[in-house]
Design a protein around this motif. Structure first.
Motif, mmCIF file in Angstrom:
data_model
loop_
_atom_site.group_PDB
_atom_site.id
_atom_site.type_symbol
_atom_site.label_atom_id
_atom_site.label_comp_id
_atom_site.label_asym_id
_atom_site.label_seq_id
_atom_site.Cartn_x
_atom_site.Cartn_y
_atom_site.Cartn_z
ATOM 1 N N ALA A 82 36.745 53.344 48.642
ATOM 2 C CA ALA A 82 36.169 53.875 47.398
ATOM 3 C C ALA A 82 35.515 52.788 46.539
ATOM 4 C CB ALA A 82 37.246 54.596 46.590
ATOM 5 N N VAL A 131 38.813 43.604 42.784
ATOM 6 C CA VAL A 131 39.940 44.500 43.085
ATOM 7 C C VAL A 131 41.231 43.694 42.931
ATOM 8 C CG1 VAL A 131 41.008 45.972 44.841
ATOM 9 C CG2 VAL A 131 38.503 45.747 44.756
ATOM 10 N N SER A 159 43.242 49.950 40.800
ATOM 11 C CA SER A 159 43.905 51.129 41.372
ATOM 12 C C SER A 159 45.366 50.877 41.685
ATOM 13 C CB SER A 159 43.182 51.577 42.642
ATOM 14 O OG SER A 159 41.978 52.211 42.311
#
Ligand SMILES: *Cc1c(COP(=O)(O)O)cnc(C)c1O
Length: 255
Positions: A82, A131, A159
């Motif tokens: 994603a 990330v 995330s």
């Protein structure tokens, strides 16, 4: 077999979800802003918007930052799909910055080298998506400094990093980025069943993401296109958005 994930659901969680099921609102009710407020207060950011997944969150974050055809978005190769798909949804291209072998996070040194090369060919990224792998923050101060030097925006894909800290401050406070994204899929830190959230300190970005989350429809008369001969409509679609809303059932579990 070792399970891929295993969530912890308390009796209080079940009660909170049951309370929503017995209430008037299954969606667009009070549990969503309740969850948003709790995350925004916990992280120390200005604005938070709950959505139905972190994938949706990354998509509207890219859109709000104006990512489109001809743009380049850079992220980490050690991530979930994603983090790069969000750029492809917008018609942009994706490239990857190598990781630091000690942290497995995007290396600020590799990013600096790659930017130096890209500047020569005029292929600088519009957005960089670091990330925070497994709760550990990237070196955000260094990445932020590079963003000022080369003029790109930053989306933190956090995330799996709600609850993590960078230099003593919560990930998600937005000190070194434009937007932060959290996921509430059951394999992440906390779960809403499915769900995601965008956090920002920029009122314009918050407004734009709020619009994109719900069909591009506004009920704020100030944002509507004036129609002199008509009464103002109760709501108006002013942009092409999506139905990326989180339900109150999910928000109650998240909260
Ligand atoms: C899980 C994950 C996503 C996507 O989250 P969903 O809520 O499942 O859409 C995006 N980026 C990273 C790094 C992830 O681990």
């Amino acid at each position: 077999m070792i399970p891929y994930g295993r969530q912890t659901i308390s009796e209080a969680d079940i009660q909170a979800v049951a309370d929503v099921l017995r209430s008037d609102f299954l969606t667009q009710g009070p549990a969503v802003p309740g969850f948003e407020n709790s995350v925004v207060n916990y992280c120390g950011a200005q604005y938070a918007l709950a959505v139905n997944s972190a994938t949706s969150a990354l998509h509207i974050a890219c859109m709000a930052l104006g990512v489109g055809k001809g743009d380049s978005v850079w992220t980490s190769p050690i991530t979930f799909v994603a983090s790069s798909n969000c750029a492809l949804y917008c018609g942009a291209s994706v490239d990857f910055v190598d990781i630091d072998p000690h942290t497995y996070n995007m290396s600020a040194t590799c990013l600096a080298d790659k930017l130096e090369q890209a500047e020569k060919t005029g292929c600088l990224p519009k957005v960089v998506i670091p990330v925070h792998l497994c709760g550990q923050s990237c070196d955000m101060e260094a990445i932020h400094r590079l963003s000022k030097q080369y003029g790109f925006k930053i989306i933190e894909d956090a995330s799996h990093a709600i609850g993590g800290k960078y230099r003593g401050e919560p990930i998600g406070n937005g000190r070194y980025s434009d937007i932060t994204v959290f996921s509430f899929h059951p394999v992440k830190i906390i779960t809403a069943g499915e769900g995601g959230m965008v956090l920002t300190n920029d009122v314009q970005l918050a407004k734009r993401m709020k619009l994109l989350r719900s069909h591009g429809i506004t009920s704020d008369a100030a944002d509507m296109i004036p129609r002199p001969s008509e009464q103002l409509w109760f709501y108006q679609q002013i942009d092409l958005g999506f139905n990326y809303r989180m339900t109150d059932i999910h928000a109650a579990l998240g909260l």
